[in-house]
Design a protein around this motif. Structure first.
Motif, PDB file in Angstrom:
ATOM      1  N   LYS A 198       0.812  -1.212   0.000  1.00 49.56           N
ATOM      2  CA  LYS A 198       0.000   0.000   0.000  1.00 49.56           C
ATOM      3  C   LYS A 198       0.849   1.268   0.000  1.00 49.56           C
ATOM      4  O   LYS A 198       0.451   2.278  -0.573  1.00 49.56           O
ATOM      5  N   MET A 199       2.006   1.234   0.653  1.00 46.95           N
ATOM      6  CA  MET A 199       2.860   2.421   0.739  1.00 46.95           C
ATOM      7  C   MET A 199       4.317   2.002   0.663  1.00 46.95           C
ATOM      8  O   MET A 199       4.703   0.965   1.222  1.00 46.95           O
ATOM      9  N   THR A 210      11.132   1.319   3.060  1.00 45.00           N
ATOM     10  CA  THR A 210      10.067   0.889   3.966  1.00 45.00           C
ATOM     11  C   THR A 210       8.824   0.569   3.146  1.00 45.00           C
ATOM     12  O   THR A 210       8.363   1.392   2.356  1.00 45.00           O
ATOM     13  N   VAL A 211       8.301  -0.621   3.346  1.00 47.88           N
ATOM     14  CA  VAL A 211       7.170  -1.110   2.556  1.00 47.88           C
ATOM     15  C   VAL A 211       6.062  -1.553   3.499  1.00 47.88           C
ATOM     16  O   VAL A 211       6.285  -2.405   4.372  1.00 47.88           O
ATOM     17  N   LEU A 212       4.879  -0.974   3.340  1.00 42.43           N
ATOM     18  CA  LEU A 212       3.729  -1.378   4.144  1.00 42.43           C
ATOM     19  C   LEU A 212       2.976  -2.474   3.395  1.00 42.43           C
ATOM     20  O   LEU A 212       2.494  -2.262   2.285  1.00 42.43           O
ATOM     21  N   GLN A 252      -2.070   7.560   6.410  1.00 41.35           N
ATOM     22  CA  GLN A 252      -0.755   8.145   6.176  1.00 41.35           C
ATOM     23  C   GLN A 252       0.237   7.453   7.085  1.00 41.35           C
ATOM     24  O   GLN A 252      -0.055   7.205   8.267  1.00 41.35           O
ATOM     25  N   LEU A 253       1.404   7.126   6.534  1.00 42.14           N
ATOM     26  CA  LEU A 253       2.425   6.438   7.314  1.00 42.14           C
ATOM     27  C   LEU A 253       3.749   7.173   7.168  1.00 42.14           C
ATOM     28  O   LEU A 253       4.164   7.515   6.064  1.00 42.14           O
ATOM     29  N   PHE A 254       4.411   7.415   8.302  1.00 39.45           N
ATOM     30  CA  PHE A 254       5.694   8.107   8.306  1.00 39.45           C
ATOM     31  C   PHE A 254       6.708   7.270   9.077  1.00 39.45           C
ATOM     32  O   PHE A 254       6.383   6.716  10.137  1.00 39.45           O
ATOM     33  N   PHE A 255       7.913   7.174   8.530  1.00 40.75           N
ATOM     34  CA  PHE A 255       8.993   6.440   9.196  1.00 40.75           C
ATOM     35  C   PHE A 255      10.242   7.309   9.187  1.00 40.75           C
ATOM     36  O   PHE A 255      10.715   7.725   8.132  1.00 40.75           O
ATOM     37  N   HIS A 262       1.545   6.204  12.252  1.00 44.03           N
ATOM     38  CA  HIS A 262       0.436   5.835  11.369  1.00 44.03           C
ATOM     39  C   HIS A 262      -0.771   6.703  11.729  1.00 44.03           C
ATOM     40  O   HIS A 262      -1.279   6.634  12.848  1.00 44.03           O
ATOM     41  N   ILE A 263      -1.204   7.524  10.779  1.00 40.57           N
ATOM     42  CA  ILE A 263      -2.353   8.405  10.991  1.00 40.57           C
ATOM     43  C   ILE A 263      -3.517   7.877  10.162  1.00 40.57           C
ATOM     44  O   ILE A 263      -3.399   7.677   8.957  1.00 40.57           O
TER      45      ILE A 263
END
Length: 291
Positions: A198-199, A210-212, A252-255, A262-263
């Motif tokens: 997905k992201m 980074t892979v979701l 939304q994902l931030f690393f 994760h929002i």
């Protein structure tokens, strides 16, 4: 500048500034503009619009593409477009910016059947590579010189990351007990059969991709954030996320280094923020174990 019908034109901003600047304005310094005197950048004077284009500047580059989707990058400079034909949507062409020549193996297409389409862009790590991301696989491509004598370039696959495919996919053709062949009139989505991506993001300080990954819709498995080595594509660590993933919600994902955020937007307009902090523990034997 993008135009209707998918036309994209590039102009020299430096030429425009030199040609059409009416008056030099320096931030923080006093300036007179339209019979008003003030400090540039300070209220209420603000920043004057001191460039007025009165004539069409020379066109540096022009190309027609679908939905005006145009990207420049790579070493040497290349650009990615989809030809301006609706039937070619999802097919990406990689051209040399110097002579508009199509690179060898420069037509990239990914066969997929998912709620999400594939997308492509130049890798943000300044390596000149290309990221082609689909629902169930990620192709990292690189430009390579085909010949020293002739400046021809080819697109090669550096590595590929695949999603988990342990589930058996039901065949579209089955045979009844009486020997009758029955074909299904519909195809299942990749989201129903496979784990899907997905992201995808790049962490520059740690040199990680980074892979979701989200499991199939009816699976009891949890979503997880996978960390891959940016140069080799080797999986380094998989971090499971506790919260469920609803495809109908906005995410939304931030690393950043050791922090994952994760929002999630829940109805009715309620934001939920999940924060993870990676820690380091000592395993048995005194070895460090990253959690």
């Amino acid at each position: 500048v993008t135009y209707s019908m998918g036309l994209v034109k590039l102009y020299s901003f430096q030429w425009i500034v030199q040609k059409f600047t009416q008056k030099q304005c320096i931030l923080g310094q006093k300036c007179e503009w339209n019979n008003t005197t003030g400090i540039v950048g300070a209220a209420p004077f603000g920043i004057p619009c001191n460039i007025k284009i009165t004539d069409c500047p020379p066109v540096l580059f022009e190309v027609s593409c679908l939905k005006s989707a145009f990207q420049i990058g790579g070493h040497p400079w290349h650009y990615i477009i989809t030809p301006n034909e609706r039937k070619l949507e999802g097919i990406y062409h990689i051209y040399s910016l110097k002579d508009k020549e199509l690179a060898e193996n420069g037509i990239q297409e990914m066969q997929c059947c998912s709620l999400d389409t594939d997308w492509i862009y130049f890798h943000p790590d300044d390596s000149g590579r290309i990221m082609h991301i689909g629902p169930t696989q990620i192709n990292v491509l690189q430009l390579s010189g085909k010949s020293e004598d002739v400046q021809r370039w080819q697109v090669l696959r550096a590595f590929t990351i695949y999603s988990a495919r342990e589930r058996e996919v039901e065949s579209s053709v089955r045979v009844t007990a009486y020997g009758r062949v029955v074909k299904r009139r519909f195809s299942q989505l990749d989201d129903d059969n496979y784990e899907t991506f997905k992201m995808v993001d790049y962490e520059d300080e740690l040199e990680l991709l980074t892979v979701l990954a989200v499991p199939p819709t009816d699976s009891e498995e949890k979503i997880h954030l996978d960390l891959y080595d940016n140069q080799s594509g080797i999986l380094i660590k998989s971090v499971p996320l506790r919260e469920p993933w609803d495809v109908t919600h906005s995410h939304q994902l931030f690393f950043d280094r050791d922090t994952i955020i994760h929002i999630e937007l829940l109805p009715p307009r309620t934001f939920c923020c999940h924060v993870y902090k990676m820690d380091q523990h000592m395993a048995e034997g005194g070895d460090e174990d990253n959690k």
